[in-house]
Design a protein around this motif. Sequence first.
Motif, PDB file in Angstrom:
ATOM      1  N   PRO A   3      12.396 -34.298  11.844  1.00  0.00           N
ATOM      2  CA  PRO A   3      11.855 -33.320  10.903  1.00  0.00           C
ATOM      3  C   PRO A   3      10.874 -32.331  11.543  1.00  0.00           C
ATOM      4  O   PRO A   3      10.890 -31.143  11.211  1.00  0.00           O
ATOM      5  N   LEU A   4      10.039 -32.802  12.473  1.00  0.00           N
ATOM      6  CA  LEU A   4       9.079 -31.902  13.113  1.00  0.00           C
ATOM      7  C   LEU A   4       9.801 -30.823  13.922  1.00  0.00           C
ATOM      8  O   LEU A   4       9.431 -29.648  13.873  1.00  0.00           O
ATOM      9  N   PHE A   5      10.850 -31.208  14.632  1.00  0.00           N
ATOM     10  CA  PHE A   5      11.624 -30.234  15.403  1.00  0.00           C
ATOM     11  C   PHE A   5      12.265 -29.205  14.471  1.00  0.00           C
ATOM     12  O   PHE A   5      12.232 -28.001  14.758  1.00  0.00           O
ATOM     13  N   CYS A   6      12.833 -29.661  13.365  1.00  0.00           N
ATOM     14  CA  CYS A   6      13.451 -28.750  12.395  1.00  0.00           C
ATOM     15  C   CYS A   6      12.428 -27.776  11.825  1.00  0.00           C
ATOM     16  O   CYS A   6      12.706 -26.586  11.662  1.00  0.00           O
ATOM     17  N   TYR A   7      11.236 -28.292  11.524  1.00  0.00           N
ATOM     18  CA  TYR A   7      10.173 -27.444  10.991  1.00  0.00           C
ATOM     19  C   TYR A   7       9.782 -26.367  11.999  1.00  0.00           C
ATOM     20  O   TYR A   7       9.727 -25.175  11.665  1.00  0.00           O
ATOM     21  N   VAL A   8       9.520 -26.779  13.225  1.00  0.00           N
ATOM     22  CA  VAL A   8       9.076 -25.828  14.252  1.00  0.00           C
ATOM     23  C   VAL A   8      10.171 -24.796  14.532  1.00  0.00           C
ATOM     24  O   VAL A   8       9.893 -23.594  14.644  1.00  0.00           O
ATOM     25  N   LEU A   9      11.400 -25.246  14.621  1.00  0.00           N
ATOM     26  CA  LEU A   9      12.512 -24.323  14.854  1.00  0.00           C
ATOM     27  C   LEU A   9      12.629 -23.308  13.722  1.00  0.00           C
ATOM     28  O   LEU A   9      12.718 -22.093  13.958  1.00  0.00           O
ATOM     29  N   SER A  10      12.609 -23.783  12.481  1.00  0.00           N
ATOM     30  CA  SER A  10      12.755 -22.869  11.339  1.00  0.00           C
ATOM     31  C   SER A  10      11.565 -21.916  11.239  1.00  0.00           C
ATOM     32  O   SER A  10      11.741 -20.733  10.921  1.00  0.00           O
ATOM     33  N   MET A  11      10.350 -22.383  11.529  1.00  0.00           N
ATOM     34  CA  MET A  11       9.182 -21.496  11.476  1.00  0.00           C
ATOM     35  C   MET A  11       9.250 -20.416  12.550  1.00  0.00           C
ATOM     36  O   MET A  11       8.854 -19.274  12.304  1.00  0.00           O
ATOM     37  N   ASN A  12       9.773 -20.751  13.717  1.00  0.00           N
ATOM     38  CA  ASN A  12       9.874 -19.750  14.773  1.00  0.00           C
ATOM     39  C   ASN A  12      10.953 -18.723  14.485  1.00  0.00           C
ATOM     40  O   ASN A  12      10.772 -17.540  14.759  1.00  0.00           O
ATOM     41  N   VAL A  13      12.054 -19.152  13.906  1.00  0.00           N
ATOM     42  CA  VAL A  13      13.089 -18.196  13.486  1.00  0.00           C
ATOM     43  C   VAL A  13      12.523 -17.290  12.390  1.00  0.00           C
ATOM     44  O   VAL A  13      12.703 -16.066  12.416  1.00  0.00           O
ATOM     45  N   PHE A  14      11.821 -17.891  11.431  1.00  0.00           N
ATOM     46  CA  PHE A  14      11.213 -17.133  10.346  1.00  0.00           C
ATOM     47  C   PHE A  14      10.214 -16.113  10.891  1.00  0.00           C
ATOM     48  O   PHE A  14      10.231 -14.935  10.501  1.00  0.00           O
ATOM     49  N   ALA A  15       9.356 -16.530  11.809  1.00  0.00           N
ATOM     50  CA  ALA A  15       8.366 -15.618  12.392  1.00  0.00           C
ATOM     51  C   ALA A  15       9.050 -14.471  13.128  1.00  0.00           C
ATOM     52  O   ALA A  15       8.649 -13.309  12.995  1.00  0.00           O
ATOM     53  N   PHE A  16      10.082 -14.776  13.880  1.00  0.00           N
ATOM     54  CA  PHE A  16      10.828 -13.749  14.605  1.00  0.00           C
ATOM     55  C   PHE A  16      11.378 -12.709  13.634  1.00  0.00           C
ATOM     56  O   PHE A  16      11.244 -11.508  13.850  1.00  0.00           O
ATOM     57  N   VAL A  17      11.970 -13.175  12.547  1.00  0.00           N
ATOM     58  CA  VAL A  17      12.545 -12.273  11.552  1.00  0.00           C
ATOM     59  C   VAL A  17      11.457 -11.440  10.870  1.00  0.00           C
ATOM     60  O   VAL A  17      11.604 -10.225  10.713  1.00  0.00           O
ATOM     61  N   VAL A  18      10.356 -12.069  10.488  1.00  0.00           N
ATOM     62  CA  VAL A  18       9.275 -11.349   9.801  1.00  0.00           C
ATOM     63  C   VAL A  18       8.664 -10.286  10.712  1.00  0.00           C
ATOM     64  O   VAL A  18       8.420  -9.153  10.283  1.00  0.00           O
ATOM     65  N   PHE A  19       8.417 -10.625  11.977  1.00  0.00           N
ATOM     66  CA  PHE A  19       7.897  -9.631  12.914  1.00  0.00           C
ATOM     67  C   PHE A  19       8.909  -8.500  13.114  1.00  0.00           C
ATOM     68  O   PHE A  19       8.522  -7.338  13.222  1.00  0.00           O
TER      69      PHE A  19
END
Length: 90
Positions: A3-19
Amino acid sequence: MQPLFCYVLSMNVFAFVVFGIDKWLAVTQRKRISEKTLLAISFIGGSIGAIGAMLLFGHKTAKSSFLWKFSVVLVLQIGILMLLRHYFDL
């Protein structure tokens, strides 16, 4: 997957998209995403994605006040990770 890996991966994809969206908004002279929001997304796990977007899109790389705040976020994250690793053997 953990779950921690999934969270970190999804947050980084989300941050990339938002930026990336914020860069598009800047180029098209529309209402922008606040720096506070960008920094918060970075702090809660999206710093790698944010760095990738900043480098790829050339976004926020010339604004020294943002880079300083972003650097503080990175230092805080490293400190938190070191504490977690020490106390929880991550």
